[in-house]
Motif scaffolding. Structure first.
Motif, mmCIF file in Angstrom:
data_model
loop_
_atom_site.group_PDB
_atom_site.id
_atom_site.type_symbol
_atom_site.label_atom_id
_atom_site.label_comp_id
_atom_site.label_asym_id
_atom_site.label_seq_id
_atom_site.Cartn_x
_atom_site.Cartn_y
_atom_site.Cartn_z
ATOM 1 N N PHE A 87 -11.119 -9.976 -11.774
ATOM 2 C CA PHE A 87 -10.697 -9.588 -10.756
ATOM 3 C C PHE A 87 -11.650 -8.825 -9.749
ATOM 4 O O PHE A 87 -12.277 -7.871 -10.362
ATOM 5 N N THR A 88 -11.461 -9.033 -8.460
ATOM 6 C CA THR A 88 -12.110 -8.061 -7.480
ATOM 7 C C THR A 88 -10.979 -7.703 -6.558
ATOM 8 O O THR A 88 -10.200 -8.681 -6.075
ATOM 9 N N PHE A 89 -11.198 -6.598 -5.658
ATOM 10 C CA PHE A 89 -10.428 -6.412 -4.726
ATOM 11 C C PHE A 89 -10.725 -7.136 -3.445
ATOM 12 O O PHE A 89 -12.200 -7.407 -3.412
ATOM 13 N N PRO A 90 -10.047 -7.504 -2.644
ATOM 14 C CA PRO A 90 -10.011 -8.328 -1.367
ATOM 15 C C PRO A 90 -10.964 -7.238 -0.689
ATOM 16 O O PRO A 90 -11.063 -6.305 -0.954
ATOM 17 N N SER A 91 -11.567 -8.144 0.381
ATOM 18 C CA SER A 91 -12.342 -7.312 1.334
ATOM 19 C C SER A 91 -11.468 -6.244 2.314
ATOM 20 O O SER A 91 -10.245 -6.710 2.483
ATOM 21 N N ILE A 92 -11.958 -5.281 2.358
ATOM 22 C CA ILE A 92 -11.089 -3.940 2.869
ATOM 23 C C ILE A 92 -11.694 -3.547 4.247
ATOM 24 O O ILE A 92 -13.132 -3.578 4.313
ATOM 25 N N ARG A 93 -10.856 -3.501 5.259
ATOM 26 C CA ARG A 93 -11.296 -3.100 6.467
ATOM 27 C C ARG A 93 -11.849 -1.677 6.397
ATOM 28 O O ARG A 93 -11.156 -0.628 6.249
ATOM 29 N N GLN A 94 -12.916 -1.480 7.007
ATOM 30 C CA GLN A 94 -13.428 0.016 6.971
ATOM 31 C C GLN A 94 -14.133 0.443 8.383
ATOM 32 O O GLN A 94 -14.601 -0.491 9.142
ATOM 33 N N ASP A 95 -13.807 1.628 8.746
ATOM 34 C CA ASP A 95 -14.735 2.133 10.008
ATOM 35 C C ASP A 95 -16.149 2.141 10.052
ATOM 36 O O ASP A 95 -16.623 2.227 8.798
ATOM 37 N N THR A 96 -16.613 1.482 11.036
ATOM 38 C CA THR A 96 -18.210 1.137 10.752
ATOM 39 C C THR A 96 -18.943 1.924 11.786
ATOM 40 O O THR A 96 -20.003 1.481 12.392
#
Length: 312
Positions: free
Chosen positions: A6-15
């Motif tokens: 299991f891996t966490f799905p891609s997460i949105r982050q401030d860039t």
């Protein structure tokens, strides 16, 4: 049959690279820190159902990562990832009973607790994460995806410290704590002792009574040993006091103490050499602010040791 990885799905982050350093790959670390905290609470047996409650345990777990990796840098706004993880497809918010699910961003962690009963993970993800090996794999993949390689080992060590500290805190909170048996690593002891003392005194200074918790859940009090740990090897609540910064320094300097009746003794020396002790003198003979449960009251022999040490 082995569990699938299991891996966490891609997460949105401030860039915003003017805000976030290369350590976090130029991205906001709020969400990764929160997910690491959730994994730690699972490892420590604090999360056994698919309910991630916005409580003090979650705050402490999140703050361990923030303070270690980004000390004194911006506000450690745990309310932001708790709210915005819902946009990543595996995190669901559940409002308090009788309340609607707000669409607007919460203003603080206090505001989160006023809105939400808990968050939950996608059911399939939660089931997979019940396996300790799966959690370990998910943690490692998340760290490698969101931080520079140099932080991999420190973050894994923080997770280990976190879980050990939760377990040690449980041991200290028993009504009859186990006797000291073998050394516990200092980072574990420090974190667990602080967590226990702040909890039993409900964030209130035992000397002056001040109680302040900031919007991002920082507390005004420290955890102070009454009888030095180097002498006592005792981290139990009966050898601790919650004290604000000024009162902590005043107590550790031997300028105040407590008698067998839990009343304040102020050193005569506090008014010498041009000192202006302000409100400290007003505490003389006042009762200590005690924990709610008597089993956590300071041991009188520890208070007596402190008085004798400073000849109060």
């Amino acid at each position: 049959m082995l569990n699938p990885p299991f891996t966490f799905p891609s997460i949105r982050q401030d860039t915003n690279r003017s805000t976030w350093t290369e350590e976090t790959l130029g991205r906001a670390p709020y969400k990764p820190f929160l997910l690491l905290a959730v994994l730690d609470l699972m490892d420590a047996g604090r999360i056994t159902e698919n309910r991630i409650v916005p409580d003090e345990d979650l705050t402490d777990a999140f703050m361990l990562y923030w303070n270690a990796i980004l000390p004194d840098r911006l506000r450690p706004s745990i309310h932001l990832p708790f709210f915005y993880l819902q946009t990543d497809g595996f995190w669901v918010l559940h409002p308090l009973s009788g309340k609607m699910l707000p669409a607007t961003e919460p203003s603080s962690w206090k505001n989160v607790r006023e809105r939400y009963a808990f968050a939950s993970l996608d059911e399939a993800a939660f089931e997979l994460l019940q396996n300790p090996l799966t959690r370990a794999t998910a943690r490692l993949e998340l760290i490698r995806r969101c931080f520079v390689p140099a932080l991999e080992k420190p973050l894994l060590e923080l997770a280990k410290t976190q879980v050990s500290a939760f377990n040690y805190a449980d041991k200290l909170l028993r009504e009859t704590p186990a006797a000291y048996e073998k050394p516990v690593e200092k980072p574990v002891r420090d974190q667990a002792f602080r967590r226990v003392i702040v909890k039993v005194y409900d964030h209130r200074c035992a000397l002056c009574g001040i109680r302040i918790i900031s919007p991002d859940s920082r507390t005004v009090v420290d955890a102070a040993h009454i009888k030095d740990w180097a002498v006592s090897h005792d981290d139990s609540p009966t050898n601790g006091l919650a004290l604000c910064k000024l009162c902590h320094w005043t107590f550790d300097s031997g300028l105040v103490g407590f008698d067998d009746d839990y009343r304040v003794i102020v050193a005569r020396s506090i008014t010498r050499d041009g000192n202006l002790p302000g409100h400290i003198q007003q505490f003389a003979h006042r009762p200590m602010i005690l924990p709610e449960r008597e089993c956590y009251y300071p041991a009188t022999e520890n208070l007596a040791w402190h008085l004798q040490r400073f000849k109060l």
